[in-house]
Write a protein that holds these residues in place. Sequence first.
Motif, short mmCIF file in Angstrom:
data_model
loop_
_atom_site.label_atom_id
_atom_site.label_comp_id
_atom_site.label_asym_id
_atom_site.label_seq_id
_atom_site.Cartn_x
_atom_site.Cartn_y
_atom_site.Cartn_z
N ARG B 292 32.96 10.61 26.01
CA ARG B 292 31.65 11.10 26.41
C ARG B 292 31.26 12.33 25.60
O ARG B 292 30.12 12.47 25.14
N ARG B 293 32.23 13.20 25.43
CA ARG B 293 31.94 14.43 24.69
C ARG B 293 31.49 14.10 23.28
O ARG B 293 30.48 14.62 22.80
N GLU B 296 28.02 12.63 23.35
CA GLU B 296 27.00 13.64 23.61
C GLU B 296 26.73 14.44 22.35
O GLU B 296 25.59 14.73 22.01
N GLU B 297 27.82 14.76 21.65
CA GLU B 297 27.64 15.55 20.41
C GLU B 297 26.88 14.75 19.37
O GLU B 297 26.12 15.31 18.58
N LYS B 299 24.60 12.72 20.09
CA LYS B 299 23.29 12.47 20.68
C LYS B 299 22.99 10.97 20.80
O LYS B 299 21.89 10.52 20.56
N ASN B 301 22.57 7.62 23.06
CA ASN B 301 22.19 7.28 24.42
C ASN B 301 23.18 6.27 24.98
O ASN B 301 23.09 5.08 24.71
N TYR B 350 25.75 19.48 26.85
CA TYR B 350 26.38 18.21 27.20
C TYR B 350 25.71 17.55 28.38
O TYR B 350 26.26 16.66 29.01
N ARG B 351 24.54 17.97 28.69
CA ARG B 351 23.71 17.36 29.75
C ARG B 351 24.50 17.12 31.03
O ARG B 351 25.22 18.00 31.48
#
Lengths: 122, 478, 370
Positions: B292-293, B296-297, B299, B301, B350-351
């Motif tokens: 996930r990290r 997220e980095e 970007k 979806n 990281y939303r």
Amino acid sequence: MKETKNIVLAEDNTTLSQLLKFRLQKEGYNAFIAQDGKQAISLIEQHKPNLILTDIMMPFISGLEVISHVRNKLKSETPIIVFSAAGQEEMVLKAFNLGATDFMSKPFSPNELIIRIKRILT
Amino acid sequence: MNTTTLNTIIQIIHYLFFSYAFLAIFSYVVLSIISAFETVDYFKKNSFVNYKKILSSNIAPSISIIAPAYNESLNIVENVRSLLSNHYANYDVIIVNDGSKDNSLELLIKAYDLVKTNYLINPQLKTQPLRKGVFKSTNPAFEKLIVVDKENGGKADALNMGLNISNSKYVACIDVDCLLLEDALQKMVKPFLEITDKKVVATGGVIRIANNSIIKEGKLMEVNLPNKLIERAQILEYLRSFLLGRMAWSRLNGLLVISGAFGMFHKKIAIEIGGYDTSTVGEDMEIIVRMRRHLEEQKVNYKVAYIPDPLCWTEAPDNYKIFVSQRNRWTRGTIEVLRKHRKLAFNPNYRNLGILSYPYWLIFERLAPVVEVIGIIYFGILLALREVKWDYALAFFILAYLFTTLLSLGAIYSEELTYHQYKKKGTGFKLILISLLEPFVLHPFVLYAAVRGNLDYFFNKKKKWGEMTRKGMGNINK
Amino acid sequence: MLNLETFKILQNYFQQLPIELKFVWVLSFILTVFAIIFTFYLKILRNSLRKKEALTIKYQKEYEDLLLSFLFEEIENNELSNKQNQFIKTIENEINNNFKRKIIVETLLKLKNEVSGEIETAIQDIYLKSNLKEHAYKQLKSKKWDKVANGIKEFTKFKVKEAYPEIKKLIKYPKKEVRKEVELYLVSLFHFEGLEFLNDLKISLSEWDQIELLEELQKLDNQEIPDITVWLNSKNESVVSFSLKLAKIYNKYETVETLLKLLNHKNQKIRLQVIDVLTHLQVFDAKDILKNSFKKRSQEEKIAIFKMFENICEPSDEDFIVENTTNSNFEIQYLAIKMLKEINEKAFNYLLKNQNKFYNKELLKFVQNN
């Protein structure tokens, strides 16, 4: 006196297996039904059938293993017809490599099955 | 320090405890409600899905089942046969014999007509080297099987070897003694194929406890409630955690862990991020957090999805010693993962991962046992000083007990309305009974194990996986 | 009385509590009430579920036996109709019960899905002649989307062409599950003609949907496979992806020109899929285009291109292959070395003799031995 031929049928769809059983009996054969591969093998060893009908996709012991067991372990030449779901050509090829005699892909016509059985058993 | 300051401090401590408890309760309620919606939604969407079409389709994507095995000779042959009988068309089974000291490999070679093959392994992930090599079957009926014998390296290392060997698009990482239902693969792969607005990178499944259930020829014949209280209490715990917790996190796209017993991944992404981390005992959680990290980095979806269908049945600890050892390991795993990825904490970059999931896991999962134990010690001190306000104590203990019981009842209710696995007469009553007893028969041990876990983590670095003595699921008969 | 006494004591205790504790006790009381209700409801729920299951099994057996006994009479034209009518009359009343109707439909389908020929037609007739389809029509008009989807599905399974006008109206239904069922209906009954909706499809067709549609299409062979060029050039990428799958499954060699153009599509996934189709069709013409644009392509595309060359490499590709025997990617390097051995064993042996640091020795050894 004509000897009644024995057929072992391995199929887990109960409606279909009942239908085939009635049909086979009407044609004068003795039909034994198994719900999975393991039961099929024990019925085969018990009744030494003249013909084996088996679905390929079965729980735990697959139809392929049944064929392998009959040809390699029991060293039997009993004709074997396999049923397969549509599109499983690879499985069918494997079945033939293992020694299957014929195949019918589902959905199949019971009448045609009977014709093929008669052809093989005479 | 004068008494007013002391009193104020005590007041503040009380308020902190109560706010923590209140927030915890509030979060459980919210998660339960979201879970309920998500489960009903899933049900509706999938009640008339025809899974049979996918299973025989050769357009369906390839999946590799990777199952690490260490000293599993008792049941390995049966377990492998069960894995080979799945009704999916396009898959293979990779058994990674992780330097077992027993005769697992010999048993497999004999049962499945295996021969050593020359296999070129793409060393994308670093692993311990091969030992006896890569084996495949000469019998076409077992064409799907690949057995890899390698030097011992641990579960994560074995999984990485499986990742290197697999040529499939998706990998299902499972425990070798996990009983997979026939349609497990297509149900798990469905989210990857049907969600169009996000990229699904991993799916997790519900783990069901098989203790005392009847398994014959690798097929689940009958579901029974186990006899021991400790086993029953774990069932309740799993139901709560899966049906009332993870479904909600899936909907919020905040799922931080997919059970190591059964999870499916997009293989390329798993390799891209470096595979499993061999230095942690919580490798199942760690890989998800790292995945996930990374996404997220980048970007991207993405989504980590969850399937509530009971697809995987496994053995749970049936005695307290093994149970505590297991929970100890889970505690250390959680601490290791949270520390390794502390950059995520409250980090808006990281939303949801940084603002919601990580903080929640830190505060309500990792710290909860610590807070509870501190509370107990504090209560003990008050007791010794005869400073206990019994009115308050009584009222709150009863409220806390009622609340946990109600949550458990909610989980049972949820299970009845959806999968209704425990059909036998009298089971309903037994489940309610265990809901009432669980705070006494299981929870104290959970706390104890968590304390030990914390102590072991900080003071005893040598501990690793511990023992899980195999009882053998195939031998459990009524 | 003891009860009254106790009650008074409790009441007094409660009255003198601070407000927050009063609140806590009230909350506890509410939770206890909930717990008790839950417990009773659980028992009721479990009982009803158990009964339902027992009933289901009972009816399943009943209907299965009924169906089989009717299918098993002599097949003479009149006879069959009589038996059908009897069967229909027998179940006519039962159909109105939702629960029973569901089982009847399931039993019919359980057999119908496995067999073809006379028996399938007989089952089909039973469905059409009975009131079953009226219920399905009613479902189409339901406000609940899952009932609508179920109705469409039933029509699909029983191949009811006359339902077409009603179902066509639902093509733009807001829920995608319903739209999917409409698409499956169209394709099931009208095969390639049913794919017309692809022409102006705006939303994405998921992979799962595509697989289901393709499986439906593949059920019948010998069909008029239409020209898919329009779909290959669609602005909807999922439609392009779907038609690429069609091109592969039905070996549409005539689309090669369009495929070559698609090698420059803006979406990498599409490009990868095109390379895969070209690999399957063994299109030699693609080689030059790919060789020329090789360096500009992504890692994934490069690997896919090499996989394609594996089957169609010729000596004229030697330079290209040799260049990539030093490619940093393991898979490409392996395929390059393997191909070199096939087309020019001398050059491969030269490589073996000059194993400087560039070459992965393991790879060379492996290719040498296999």
